[in-house]
Design an enzyme around this catalytic site. Structure first.
Site, PDB file in Angstrom:
ATOM      1  N   ASN A 131      -9.212  -3.970  -6.525  1.00 53.01           N
ATOM      2  CA  ASN A 131      -8.259  -3.217  -7.362  1.00 53.01           C
ATOM      3  C   ASN A 131      -8.617  -3.214  -8.845  1.00 53.01           C
ATOM      4  O   ASN A 131      -8.144  -2.366  -9.599  1.00 53.01           O
ATOM      5  CB  ASN A 131      -6.824  -3.729  -7.163  1.00 53.01           C
ATOM      6  CG  ASN A 131      -6.235  -3.348  -5.827  1.00 53.01           C
ATOM      7  OD1 ASN A 131      -5.406  -4.055  -5.268  1.00 53.01           O
ATOM      8  ND2 ASN A 131      -6.674  -2.223  -5.275  1.00 53.01           N
ATOM      9  N   ASP A 161       0.848  -1.174   0.000  1.00 55.51           N
ATOM     10  CA  ASP A 161       0.000   0.000   0.000  1.00 55.51           C
ATOM     11  C   ASP A 161       0.896   1.241   0.000  1.00 55.51           C
ATOM     12  O   ASP A 161       2.066   1.158   0.338  1.00 55.51           O
ATOM     13  CB  ASP A 161      -0.867  -0.024   1.266  1.00 55.51           C
ATOM     14  CG  ASP A 161      -2.112   0.807   1.114  1.00 55.51           C
ATOM     15  OD1 ASP A 161      -2.349   1.295  -0.003  1.00 55.51           O
ATOM     16  OD2 ASP A 161      -2.825   0.972   2.094  1.00 55.51           O
TER      17      ASP A 161
END
Ligand code: FPP
Length: 189
Positions: free
Chosen positions: A56, A8
């Site tokens: 995603n 991340d």
């Protein structure tokens, strides 16, 4: 020892430097390679990398393609896994990935199956909630019942979070719970 890594902050890293998000992902992939090598040198047994979630896919097409390209490059380096005695293991629903990527994944897994160093579990198209459904479907009904019974409390706790500010963490935490609480489940995935 088992280390879990959530890839991340790539976008923020790039933004801070005035670079496109894809540059952040590229830097993230390079850093991952260094981490895996170092962990292997240090004798860490397992690393689980949460690389691409089911959510995603909703990112802009060019960002998804740049991530897939990085994965491909990483896998083309797959002989490095074997040379470094690192075992590669992919988890998640790989079916939406390109044939090319899936065959590279298979090559990386097969080629490194005998490695005795760090095992790197790479989670792709992976979502904690899907996982429960899939594991339950793969275990017998009695096992599934017991599994869900044991798991119910934890699942409810995290599901409650879905409505709060921690919602983005939901899948991740649930996945991590799967790894720690029922590691053998991973074998079935
Ligand atoms: C999250 O950062 C990261 C991703 C969605 C993709 C990470 C995957 C790769 C870099 C591909 C390479 C993978 C391997 C295993 C080599 P973010 O965009 O959410 O960053 P932000 O939180 O700053 O917005």
């Amino acid at each position: 020892t088992h280390i879990a890594i959530i890839m991340d902050g790539n976008g923020r890293w790039a933004k801070k430097r005035g670079l496109p998000r894809s540059a952040g992902h590229s830097a993230g992939a390079d850093t991952l390679k260094k981490i895996v090598t170092e962990c292997n040198n240090m004798g860490i047994k397992y690393i689980t990398v949460y690389a691409f979630s089911t959510e995603n896919w909703k990112r802009p097409d060019d960002e998804v393609s740049s991530i897939m390209k990085l994965l491909e490059d990483y896998l083309r380096d797959a002989k490095n896994f074997k040379d470094e005695n690192i075992r590669a293991n992919f988890i998640g629903d790989l079916s939406p990935l390109s044939d090319e990527l899936r065959s590279l994944i298979k090559e990386a897994e097969d080629g490194s199956a005998d490695a005795t160093g760090t095992t790197v579990n790479i989670a792709l198209n992976y979502g904690g909630r899907d996982e429960i459904v899939r594991v339950a479907a793969q275990l017998g009904s009695l096992c599934a019942y017991m599994y869900l019974l044991c798991f119910g409390f934890i699942a409810v706790l995290f599901l409650l979070r879905a409505y709060g500010p921690g919602s983005r963490l939901l899948n991740v935490l649930l996945s991590i719970a799967v790894f720690f609480i029922l590691p053998q489940a991973v074998v079935y995935l």
